[in-house]
Design a protein around this motif. Structure first.
Motif, short mmCIF file in Angstrom:
data_model
loop_
_atom_site.label_atom_id
_atom_site.label_comp_id
_atom_site.label_asym_id
_atom_site.label_seq_id
_atom_site.Cartn_x
_atom_site.Cartn_y
_atom_site.Cartn_z
N LEU A 1 0.78 -1.20 0.09
CA LEU A 1 0.13 0.00 0.06
C LEU A 1 0.83 1.32 0.32
O LEU A 1 0.63 2.30 -0.64
CB LEU A 1 -0.99 -0.08 1.03
N PHE A 2 2.00 1.17 0.66
CA PHE A 2 2.87 2.42 0.80
C PHE A 2 3.35 2.81 -0.50
O PHE A 2 3.44 3.79 -0.84
CB PHE A 2 3.86 2.07 2.19
N ARG A 3 4.02 1.59 -1.16
CA ARG A 3 4.83 1.86 -2.49
C ARG A 3 3.83 2.42 -3.47
O ARG A 3 4.41 3.20 -4.40
CB ARG A 3 5.37 0.52 -2.71
N ASN A 4 2.47 1.80 -3.59
CA ASN A 4 1.58 2.45 -4.61
C ASN A 4 0.70 3.46 -4.14
O ASN A 4 -0.23 3.73 -4.75
CB ASN A 4 0.57 1.03 -4.85
N ASN A 5 1.23 4.17 -2.96
CA ASN A 5 0.35 5.33 -2.68
C ASN A 5 -1.05 5.10 -2.52
O ASN A 5 -1.96 5.68 -2.85
CB ASN A 5 0.70 6.49 -3.49
N LEU A 6 -1.23 3.92 -1.58
CA LEU A 6 -2.84 3.67 -1.55
C LEU A 6 -3.21 3.78 -0.03
O LEU A 6 -2.38 3.87 0.79
CB LEU A 6 -2.89 2.05 -2.04
N LEU A 7 -4.45 3.45 0.30
CA LEU A 7 -5.02 3.76 1.41
C LEU A 7 -5.87 2.53 1.72
O LEU A 7 -6.63 1.94 0.90
CB LEU A 7 -5.79 4.87 1.66
N GLY A 8 -5.45 1.93 3.08
CA GLY A 8 -6.21 0.69 3.46
C GLY A 8 -7.00 1.02 4.52
O GLY A 8 -6.81 1.95 5.39
N LEU A 9 -8.14 0.68 4.67
CA LEU A 9 -9.24 0.87 5.41
C LEU A 9 -9.77 -0.39 6.34
O LEU A 9 -9.72 -1.35 5.64
CB LEU A 9 -10.68 1.34 5.07
N LYS A 10 -9.88 -0.43 7.82
CA LYS A 10 -10.48 -1.49 8.51
C LYS A 10 -11.66 -1.09 8.99
O LYS A 10 -11.44 -0.24 10.08
CB LYS A 10 -9.35 -1.86 9.46
N ALA A 11 -12.69 -1.58 8.91
CA ALA A 11 -13.99 -1.34 9.44
C ALA A 11 -14.36 -2.32 10.83
O ALA A 11 -14.29 -3.47 10.58
CB ALA A 11 -15.13 -1.32 8.54
N VAL A 12 -14.63 -1.85 11.85
CA VAL A 12 -15.10 -2.83 12.98
C VAL A 12 -16.45 -2.43 13.53
O VAL A 12 -16.63 -1.48 13.51
CB VAL A 12 -14.21 -2.60 14.12
N ARG A 13 -17.32 -3.56 13.62
CA ARG A 13 -18.58 -2.97 13.90
C ARG A 13 -19.08 -4.09 15.02
O ARG A 13 -18.97 -5.31 15.11
CB ARG A 13 -19.76 -3.38 12.82
N THR A 14 -19.54 -3.36 15.97
CA THR A 14 -19.91 -3.99 17.19
C THR A 14 -21.30 -4.37 17.49
O THR A 14 -22.10 -3.38 17.16
CB THR A 14 -19.57 -3.52 18.63
N ILE A 15 -21.99 -5.43 17.31
CA ILE A 15 -23.24 -5.82 17.40
C ILE A 15 -23.85 -6.27 18.60
O ILE A 15 -23.19 -7.15 19.33
CB ILE A 15 -23.76 -6.82 16.16
N ARG A 16 -24.81 -5.70 19.28
CA ARG A 16 -25.41 -6.41 20.63
C ARG A 16 -26.90 -6.57 20.28
O ARG A 16 -27.58 -5.94 19.98
CB ARG A 16 -25.16 -5.20 21.73
N TRP A 17 -26.91 -8.01 20.16
CA TRP A 17 -28.23 -8.66 20.00
C TRP A 17 -28.90 -8.57 21.18
O TRP A 17 -28.63 -8.95 22.13
CB TRP A 17 -27.99 -10.14 19.41
N LYS A 18 -30.20 -8.38 21.00
CA LYS A 18 -31.34 -8.12 21.98
C LYS A 18 -32.48 -9.21 21.64
O LYS A 18 -32.98 -9.22 20.54
CB LYS A 18 -31.80 -6.72 22.48
#
Length: 47
Positions: A15-32
């Motif tokens: 990613l660094f050499r190709n001038n790219l951006l990496g994203l990480k998405a975290v989703r917390t779910i609380r089931w009721k």
């Protein structure tokens, strides 16, 4: 991000050499539980 690629292993990309951006998405779910009678426990079953 396929854990079982069809075409075999892919080439790693920096990613660094190709001038790219990496994203990480975290989703917390609380089931009721809406209805306590809607859940059942099944035991003694073979597959």
């Amino acid at each position: 991000m396929d854990s079982d690629p069809v075409d075999g292993p892919a080439e790693l990309v920096s990613l660094f050499r190709n001038n790219l951006l990496g994203l990480k998405a975290v989703r917390t779910i609380r089931w009721k539980m809406q209805n306590p009678g809607a859940v059942a426990y099944v035991s003694g079953v073979t597959h």
